[in-house]
Enzyme design. Structure first.
Site, PDB file in Angstrom:
ATOM      1  N   ASP A 113       0.879  -1.171   0.000  1.00 37.61           N
ATOM      2  CA  ASP A 113       0.000   0.000   0.000  1.00 37.61           C
ATOM      3  C   ASP A 113       0.918   1.223   0.000  1.00 37.61           C
ATOM      4  O   ASP A 113       1.696   1.407   0.941  1.00 37.61           O
ATOM      5  CB  ASP A 113      -0.887  -0.031   1.257  1.00 37.61           C
ATOM      6  CG  ASP A 113      -1.879   1.115   1.282  1.00 37.61           C
ATOM      7  OD1 ASP A 113      -1.590   2.181   0.676  1.00 37.61           O
ATOM      8  OD2 ASP A 113      -2.946   0.973   1.902  1.00 37.61           O
TER       9      ASP A 113
ATOM     10  N   ASN B  80       1.365   5.965 -10.609  1.00 38.20           N
ATOM     11  CA  ASN B  80       0.103   5.779 -11.329  1.00 38.20           C
ATOM     12  C   ASN B  80      -1.063   5.479 -10.392  1.00 38.20           C
ATOM     13  O   ASN B  80      -2.205   5.818 -10.705  1.00 38.20           O
ATOM     14  CB  ASN B  80       0.266   4.646 -12.352  1.00 38.20           C
ATOM     15  CG  ASN B  80      -1.075   4.136 -12.831  1.00 38.20           C
ATOM     16  OD1 ASN B  80      -1.734   4.758 -13.653  1.00 38.20           O
ATOM     17  ND2 ASN B  80      -1.519   3.006 -12.277  1.00 38.20           N
TER      18      ASN B  80
ATOM     19  N   LEU C 258     -20.258  15.623  -3.923  1.00 38.97           N
ATOM     20  CA  LEU C 258     -20.261  17.089  -3.892  1.00 38.97           C
ATOM     21  C   LEU C 258     -19.643  17.536  -2.571  1.00 38.97           C
ATOM     22  O   LEU C 258     -19.820  16.851  -1.550  1.00 38.97           O
ATOM     23  CB  LEU C 258     -21.698  17.618  -3.997  1.00 38.97           C
ATOM     24  CG  LEU C 258     -22.437  17.308  -5.304  1.00 38.97           C
ATOM     25  CD1 LEU C 258     -23.868  17.829  -5.235  1.00 38.97           C
ATOM     26  CD2 LEU C 258     -21.705  17.914  -6.494  1.00 38.97           C
TER      27      LEU C 258
ATOM     28  N   ASN D 248     -13.953  19.284 -11.788  1.00 39.29           N
ATOM     29  CA  ASN D 248     -15.058  18.420 -12.199  1.00 39.29           C
ATOM     30  C   ASN D 248     -16.070  18.349 -11.065  1.00 39.29           C
ATOM     31  O   ASN D 248     -15.685  18.203  -9.902  1.00 39.29           O
ATOM     32  CB  ASN D 248     -14.520  17.016 -12.531  1.00 39.29           C
ATOM     33  CG  ASN D 248     -15.463  16.258 -13.430  1.00 39.29           C
ATOM     34  OD1 ASN D 248     -16.400  16.817 -13.994  1.00 39.29           O
ATOM     35  ND2 ASN D 248     -15.209  14.967 -13.566  1.00 39.29           N
TER      36      ASN D 248
ATOM     37  N   TYR E 172     -10.597  14.791  -5.612  1.00 39.17           N
ATOM     38  CA  TYR E 172      -9.778  14.208  -6.691  1.00 39.17           C
ATOM     39  C   TYR E 172      -9.051  15.313  -7.471  1.00 39.17           C
ATOM     40  O   TYR E 172      -7.853  15.214  -7.746  1.00 39.17           O
ATOM     41  CB  TYR E 172     -10.704  13.410  -7.608  1.00 39.17           C
ATOM     42  CG  TYR E 172     -10.022  12.681  -8.748  1.00 39.17           C
ATOM     43  CD1 TYR E 172      -9.272  11.530  -8.517  1.00 39.17           C
ATOM     44  CD2 TYR E 172     -10.158  13.129 -10.059  1.00 39.17           C
ATOM     45  CE1 TYR E 172      -8.675  10.841  -9.571  1.00 39.17           C
ATOM     46  CE2 TYR E 172      -9.567  12.450 -11.115  1.00 39.17           C
ATOM     47  CZ  TYR E 172      -8.822  11.310 -10.858  1.00 39.17           C
ATOM     48  OH  TYR E 172      -8.235  10.636 -11.908  1.00 39.17           O
TER      49      TYR E 172
HETATM   50  P1  NAD Z   1      -7.728   1.736 -11.777  1.00 42.86           P
HETATM   51  O1  NAD Z   1      -8.619   1.938 -10.596  1.00 42.86           O
HETATM   52  O2  NAD Z   1      -8.172   0.798 -12.836  1.00 42.86           O
HETATM   53  O3  NAD Z   1      -6.276   1.269 -11.277  1.00 42.86           O
HETATM   54  C1  NAD Z   1      -5.624   1.894 -10.191  1.00 42.86           C
HETATM   55  C2  NAD Z   1      -4.709   0.875  -9.531  1.00 42.86           C
HETATM   56  O4  NAD Z   1      -4.108   1.526  -8.413  1.00 42.86           O
HETATM   57  C3  NAD Z   1      -5.478  -0.346  -8.997  1.00 42.86           C
HETATM   58  O5  NAD Z   1      -4.837  -1.536  -9.406  1.00 42.86           O
HETATM   59  C4  NAD Z   1      -5.430  -0.147  -7.497  1.00 42.86           C
HETATM   60  O6  NAD Z   1      -5.434  -1.378  -6.765  1.00 42.86           O
HETATM   61  C5  NAD Z   1      -4.130   0.620  -7.312  1.00 42.86           C
HETATM   62  N1  NAD Z   1      -4.087   1.330  -6.037  1.00 42.86           N
HETATM   63  C6  NAD Z   1      -5.072   2.092  -5.505  1.00 42.86           C
HETATM   64  N2  NAD Z   1      -4.698   2.510  -4.279  1.00 42.86           N
HETATM   65  C7  NAD Z   1      -3.457   2.009  -4.043  1.00 42.86           C
HETATM   66  C8  NAD Z   1      -2.559   2.095  -2.948  1.00 42.86           C
HETATM   67  N3  NAD Z   1      -2.881   2.751  -1.826  1.00 42.86           N
HETATM   68  N4  NAD Z   1      -1.379   1.442  -3.039  1.00 42.86           N
HETATM   69  C9  NAD Z   1      -1.047   0.753  -4.166  1.00 42.86           C
HETATM   70  N5  NAD Z   1      -1.854   0.635  -5.229  1.00 42.86           N
HETATM   71  C10 NAD Z   1      -3.058   1.261  -5.164  1.00 42.86           C
HETATM   72  O7  NAD Z   1      -7.439   3.201 -12.349  1.00 42.86           O
HETATM   73  P2  NAD Z   1      -7.018   3.662 -13.834  1.00 42.86           P
HETATM   74  O8  NAD Z   1      -8.251   4.088 -14.521  1.00 42.86           O
HETATM   75  O9  NAD Z   1      -6.116   2.667 -14.472  1.00 42.86           O
HETATM   76  O10 NAD Z   1      -6.192   4.992 -13.458  1.00 42.86           O
HETATM   77  C11 NAD Z   1      -4.788   5.006 -13.236  1.00 42.86           C
HETATM   78  C12 NAD Z   1      -4.368   6.431 -12.931  1.00 42.86           C
HETATM   79  O11 NAD Z   1      -4.758   7.297 -13.990  1.00 42.86           O
HETATM   80  C13 NAD Z   1      -4.983   7.008 -11.665  1.00 42.86           C
HETATM   81  O12 NAD Z   1      -4.044   7.830 -10.997  1.00 42.86           O
HETATM   82  C14 NAD Z   1      -6.135   7.830 -12.199  1.00 42.86           C
HETATM   83  O13 NAD Z   1      -6.502   8.862 -11.306  1.00 42.86           O
HETATM   84  C15 NAD Z   1      -5.545   8.362 -13.487  1.00 42.86           C
HETATM   85  N6  NAD Z   1      -6.542   8.775 -14.502  1.00 42.86           N
HETATM   86  C16 NAD Z   1      -7.399   7.857 -15.069  1.00 42.86           C
HETATM   87  C17 NAD Z   1      -8.323   8.283 -16.037  1.00 42.86           C
HETATM   88  C18 NAD Z   1      -9.284   7.314 -16.743  1.00 42.86           C
HETATM   89  O14 NAD Z   1     -10.048   7.771 -17.607  1.00 42.86           O
HETATM   90  N7  NAD Z   1      -9.279   6.033 -16.425  1.00 42.86           N
HETATM   91  C19 NAD Z   1      -8.382   9.623 -16.381  1.00 42.86           C
HETATM   92  C20 NAD Z   1      -7.511  10.528 -15.782  1.00 42.86           C
HETATM   93  C21 NAD Z   1      -6.593  10.069 -14.838  1.00 42.86           C
END
Ligand code: NAD
Length: 462
Positions: free
Chosen positions: A279, A303, A311, A362, A368
């Site tokens: 974590d 990532n 809200l 947003n 976020y």
């Molecule tokens: P996702 O939820 O599919 O994957 C995120 C991963 O991070 C998961 O495997 C989760 O287990 C892991 N994670 C969460 N908390 C954790 C912690 N405390 N320690 C270790 N691992 C942890 O998300 P995604 O859609 O693949 O997004 C990845 C990144 O991209 C994120 O930072 C998200 O905010 C950003 N993002 C995504 C989008 C989108 O459209 N999907 C858009 C903008 C930004």
């Protein structure tokens, strides 16, 4: 996570879609390691601009075996148009280059590219000091041209800019930025700018830029010999980033929470990487990562991220705190922890996931958006520290990306989110991963403290 509208509008209904003026997205051409064209289109590249500015770019392209043309000829197709605006001191001098780009646009190939190159304008009185108001106006005018062109692109074409902040047009990272923007690796990047502000970075040829672990001689891949740590690597965008860094030659350590241990193991097994269940909010996360890596960390991709939307009027402390803890506080703590431990390699490259929500805000996402705007501030704020270490830190802000997360959105909201970008579709995790792999490479060593949006020029968050 497939976008069936794209196949429908490019199938038998094409004529009806056109007559109704509905969005007409095309399948984007994405990077394929097996592509004999190395991710570049094969038609000639049109290079326009005053001779003194455009000649070096034309010579660079010729040296890289591209066919180069200097004026638009009727009937000729172009894979790209490059408008060089350097050396312009007054807005009245913009016209010839802008109009020369315009003269070629109708002949731009499907998924073609427009790239503008200009000097950086100062956007605060301090930054603009030392430049005449007319020169500063002319430089900033190029951003207006480029962003508007991106809105005018059709058939998967994109328009982006390279901004030179005190560096020569042939600085290593200006050149690699050109390879990135011309290649299929930037399929979902449009209306954006890559600012190069130092001559740092390794000079690479177009072919070297597109090399992968499987495509060439031993050691030819851009990240060969590098060790990369990717957080949140079990699934989604993180799994794609891990796979792309491995494809480009890096040894990858993927981090995710113990609850995602099985999928993390599967992802890492698939790419020959190492799984680390952790974590990232743990106080000793940096030490655990360093102990697992046992050697210099060359690349760190922050990532892992979560959303806990509400809200602000209905927000509770737990939602607020968990998003801040995972999305931004952990990054600050891990970065400084690794610095204290002396765990970085010689040229460390850190890339953090921001979001267009962190740029535009947003509804329902104050927590976020705070964390993601924070990431952008973190990259700018830590740039000097990483430059002193011989490295870089940058942010990548994805827009609407086709993932498990966005697949759960209500149908109409999702459909709207897909279409309100200039490319009229969502991006893929791979699109985000390609931008990150580029910024994590030594070829991007002259780009530091910046944010690159991978959003298809999404109009929400412009
Ligand atoms: P996702 O939820 O599919 O994957 C995120 C991963 O991070 C998961 O495997 C989760 O287990 C892991 N994670 C969460 N908390 C954790 C912690 N405390 N320690 C270790 N691992 C942890 O998300 P995604 O859609 O693949 O997004 C990845 C990144 O991209 C994120 O930072 C998200 O905010 C950003 N993002 C995504 C989008 C989108 O459209 N999907 C858009 C903008 C930004």
């Amino acid at each position: 996570m497939s976008d069936r509208y794209i196949s429908v509008v490019n199938g038998p209904l094409k004529g009806i879609v056109k007559s109704l003026g509905l969005p007409a997205p095309v399948e984007l051409r994405r990077f394929d390691p097996a592509d004999p064209r190395h991710g570049y289109l094969t038609e000639p590249i049109l290079v326009v601009g005053p001779a003194a500015s455009a000649d070096p770019i034309a010579e660079l392209l010729l040296g890289a075996d591209f066919e180069v043309v200097r004026t638009a000829t009727p009937g000729q197709r172009y894979s790209a148009i490059i408008g060089v605006f350097t050396g312009i001191d007054d807005p009245s001098e913009l016209g010839p280059t802008a109009l020369a780009i315009g003269a070629g646009i109708k002949q731009l190939a499907r998924c073609g590219r427009i790239v503008t190159i200009a000097e950086a304008a100062g956007l605060t009185p301090e930054e603009a000091a030392g430049t005449t108001a007319a020169a500063n106006a002319a430089r900033n005018a190029v951003t207006g041209i480029t962003r508007s062109l991106a809105h005018e692109m059709r058939a998967g074409a994109t328009a982006n800019g390279i901004v030179l902040d005190g560096v020569d047009v042939l600085a290593p990272s200006a050149v690699s930025a050109l390879w990135f923007l011309l290649s299929a690796k930037s399929a979902y990047v449009s209306g954006q700018f890559l600012t190069v502000d130092s001559a740092r970075g390794t000079a690479v040829t177009a072919r070297e830029f597109a090399a992968t672990r499987t495509s060439g001689a031993e050691g030819a891949a851009p990240l060969a010999g590098r060790t990369a740590v990717v957080t949140g690597a079990a699934r989604g965008i993180g799994a794609s980033i891990a796979g792309t860094l491995a494809r480009d030659g890096a040894r990858v350590i993927g981090v995710d929470v113990p609850a995602a241990g099985d999928s993390l193991a599967r992802t890492m097994n698939g790419i020959g990487g190492v799984a680390l269940q952790l974590d990232i909010t743990a106080p000793d996360a940096a030490a655990t990562i360093a102990a697992q890596v046992r050697g210099p960390i060359d690349i760190l991709v922050h990532n892992a991220g979560i959303t806990r939307d509400k809200l602000l009027a209905n927000m509770d402390g737990a939602r607020w705190d968990s998003v801040i803890a995972v999305n931004i506080a952990s990054q600050l703590r891990i970065n400084s922890g690794l610095t204290e431990l002396g765990a970085w390699g010689e040229h460390p490259h850190v890339v953090s996931l921001a979001s267009t929500s962190g740029i535009a805000g947003n509804r329902g996402q104050t927590n976020y958006a705070a964390s993601k705007a924070g990431v952008i501030g973190l990259a700018a704020g830590a740039a000097a520290e990483f430059a002193a270490l011989g490295g870089t830190i940058n942010a990548v802000a994805p827009g609407f990306i086709e993932t498990e997360m966005t697949a759960k959105m209500p149908v109409l909201t999702r459909e709207l989110a897909r279409r309100v970008s200039s490319l009229q579709q969502g991006g893929t995790p791979q699109d985000v991963a390609e931008a990150i792999a580029y910024l994590a490479s030594d070829a991007a060593g002259g780009i530091n403290g910046r944010v690159l949006r991978v959003c298809g020029q999404n109009m929400v968050g412009a």
